[in-house]
Design a protein around this motif. Structure first.
Motif, PDB file in Angstrom:
ATOM      1  N   VAL A 101       3.157   2.494  -7.537  1.00  0.00           N
ATOM      2  CA  VAL A 101       3.116   1.035  -7.706  1.00  0.00           C
ATOM      3  C   VAL A 101       4.486   0.424  -7.470  1.00  0.00           C
ATOM      4  O   VAL A 101       4.623  -0.584  -6.749  1.00  0.00           O
ATOM      5  CB  VAL A 101       2.606   0.679  -9.113  1.00  0.00           C
ATOM      6  CG1 VAL A 101       2.786  -0.819  -9.385  1.00  0.00           C
ATOM      7  CG2 VAL A 101       1.142   1.051  -9.267  1.00  0.00           C
ATOM      8  N   LEU A 102       5.522   1.020  -8.032  1.00  0.00           N
ATOM      9  CA  LEU A 102       6.871   0.464  -7.894  1.00  0.00           C
ATOM     10  C   LEU A 102       7.358   0.527  -6.452  1.00  0.00           C
ATOM     11  O   LEU A 102       7.944  -0.436  -5.936  1.00  0.00           O
ATOM     12  CB  LEU A 102       7.843   1.218  -8.807  1.00  0.00           C
ATOM     13  CG  LEU A 102       7.627   1.028 -10.310  1.00  0.00           C
ATOM     14  CD1 LEU A 102       8.608   1.891 -11.106  1.00  0.00           C
ATOM     15  CD2 LEU A 102       7.780  -0.439 -10.704  1.00  0.00           C
ATOM     16  N   ILE A 103       7.133   1.652  -5.781  1.00  0.00           N
ATOM     17  CA  ILE A 103       7.573   1.782  -4.391  1.00  0.00           C
ATOM     18  C   ILE A 103       6.761   0.851  -3.490  1.00  0.00           C
ATOM     19  O   ILE A 103       7.309   0.217  -2.581  1.00  0.00           O
ATOM     20  CB  ILE A 103       7.462   3.243  -3.931  1.00  0.00           C
ATOM     21  CG1 ILE A 103       8.472   4.105  -4.702  1.00  0.00           C
ATOM     22  CG2 ILE A 103       7.704   3.365  -2.431  1.00  0.00           C
ATOM     23  CD1 ILE A 103       8.361   5.583  -4.423  1.00  0.00           C
ATOM     24  N   TYR A 104       5.468   0.758  -3.742  1.00  0.00           N
ATOM     25  CA  TYR A 104       4.605  -0.150  -2.975  1.00  0.00           C
ATOM     26  C   TYR A 104       5.101  -1.587  -3.096  1.00  0.00           C
ATOM     27  O   TYR A 104       5.234  -2.302  -2.095  1.00  0.00           O
ATOM     28  CB  TYR A 104       3.175  -0.024  -3.487  1.00  0.00           C
ATOM     29  CG  TYR A 104       2.160  -0.866  -2.747  1.00  0.00           C
ATOM     30  CD1 TYR A 104       1.411  -0.317  -1.714  1.00  0.00           C
ATOM     31  CD2 TYR A 104       1.939  -2.197  -3.083  1.00  0.00           C
ATOM     32  CE1 TYR A 104       0.463  -1.078  -1.032  1.00  0.00           C
ATOM     33  CE2 TYR A 104       1.010  -2.967  -2.405  1.00  0.00           C
ATOM     34  CZ  TYR A 104       0.274  -2.397  -1.384  1.00  0.00           C
ATOM     35  OH  TYR A 104      -0.651  -3.170  -0.709  1.00  0.00           O
ATOM     36  N   ASP A 105       5.387  -2.010  -4.322  1.00  0.00           N
ATOM     37  CA  ASP A 105       5.850  -3.380  -4.540  1.00  0.00           C
ATOM     38  C   ASP A 105       7.219  -3.622  -3.911  1.00  0.00           C
ATOM     39  O   ASP A 105       7.479  -4.693  -3.354  1.00  0.00           O
ATOM     40  CB  ASP A 105       5.904  -3.682  -6.042  1.00  0.00           C
ATOM     41  CG  ASP A 105       4.527  -3.864  -6.657  1.00  0.00           C
ATOM     42  OD1 ASP A 105       3.564  -4.040  -5.888  1.00  0.00           O
ATOM     43  OD2 ASP A 105       4.417  -3.818  -7.900  1.00  0.00           O
TER      44      ASP A 105
END
Length: 252
Positions: free
Chosen positions: A227-231
Motif C-alpha cells: 500500500v505504501l509503495i503503491y501510494d
C-alpha cells in the motif's frame, strides 16, 4: 499545511511498520491472543527487519531487470525498423502470465538451484507484461503536434526519444512499474518455498506450526509495504504528469 486523513493514515501505518520491524517485542500483547499452547507470539526464527529488507531487495532487482527489458522492447517495436517485432514481443512478455509462479519456480530450480535466483526469474517474468504494455501505450499515444514539431526542428531519432518521447511517456511507464512492483511484493512470498529469504518464511512458519500470529505478521508487513509503495509511486506519477502537462489519464 493541513494533512488529509488518508495521508495521516499512511504516515501512521509507516511509523507502526518501522516500529514493529525495529522492536517487534513491543507488539507481543497484540499478537498473543492469536497463539495456542504458549507458542511464541512474535516470529523468532530470524530478524523481521532483515527478512523485510531482503524481500524488498529481491523485488527491486527483479523490477529493475524487467523494466530494462520491457522498456527496451517497447522502444524497439515503436521504431519503424522494429514494428514487425510487436507480435513476437507481446508473446515474450506474456510468457510470465502463462505459467503460475509456482510452476516457474519448479522449472527454474533444476536449472539455477534453490535460493533467490529462481524467485528472481519468476518475478522478472511476471513483471514484464504491465511495464511493456504501459510503455507501449505511453510511447504510441503522444500528441502528434509535439512529435511533428520535434521533427520540424531537426531532432534526430535518438534526440526525439530521449528528450521528447520518454519524458512525456514517463508517467504512464511509471504506472506499469507500479503495478509490477505490487505484483512482485506479493508473489515474492512464495520464493521461500525454494529457500529464498523473503517474508514468506514468516507465513510458512506460521502455517507449519499452526501459529496464526506468524501468518498475520508476514501478511501485514507485505500488505502495508504494498500500500505504501503503491501510494508513493502514484504520487510520483501525478507529479510527473503535471510537469509534462499531459491531461491524459494514467493507466491503472
Amino acid at each position: 499545511m493541513r494533512l488529509s486523513l488518508p495521508t495521516v493514515l499512511r504516515l501512521v501505518a509507516l511509523i507502526v511498520l518501522v516500529a514493529f520491524l525495529a522492536r517487534p517485542d513491543w507488539f507481543e500483547p497484540v499478537f498473543r491472543p492469536l497463539t495456542q499452547n504458549n507458542a511464541p507470539a512474535i516470529y523468532n526464527q530470524g530478524s523481521l527487519m532483515t527478512l523485510t529488507l531482503l524481500h524488498l531487495r529481491t523485488v527491486l532487482i527483479a523490477t529493475v531487470a524487467a523494466t530494462i527489458v520491457a522498456l527496451g522492447l517497447a522502444i524497439l517495436v515503436t521504431r519503424p525498423a522494429g514494428a514487425e517485432f510487436l507480435p513476437l514481443s507481446r508473446s515474450l512478455v506474456n510468457i510470465g502470465q502463462t505459467f503460475p509462479p509456482v510452476a516457474v519456480l519448479a522449472l527454474a530450480v533444476p536449472a539455477v538451484g534453490f535460493g533467490e535466483k529462481p524467485t528472481l526469474i519468476a518475478l522478472f517474468l511476471y513483471g514484464l507484461l504491465p511495464i511493456f504494455e504501459n510503455s507501449l501505450t505511453g510511447l504510441t499515444t503522444l500528441p502528434k503536434s509535439v512529435t511533428e514539431a520535434s521533427r520540424g526542428v531537426g531532432m534526430t531519432g535518438w534526440q526525439r526519444l530521449t528528450r521528447i518521447e520518454l519524458p512525456l511517456a514517463l508517467p504512464v511507464i511509471l504506472a506499469g512499474i507500479r503495478l509490477s512492483v505490487v505484483i512482485s511484493l506479493a508473489t515474492a512470498t512464495i520464493g521461500s518455498t525454494v529457500a529464498a529469504r523473503t517474508l514468506g518464511e514468516v507465513i510458512i512458519a506460521g502455517l507449519l506450526s499452526n501459529n496464526l500470529a506468524f501468518v498475520l505478521q508476514g501478511g501485514l508487513i507485505v500488505g502495508i509495504l504494498a500500500v505504501l509503495i503503491y501510494d508513493a509511486l502514484s504520487a510520483l506519477e501525478r507529479v510527473l504528469a503535471r510537469r509534462t502537462g499531459l491531461s491524459q489519464s494514467l493507466t491503472t
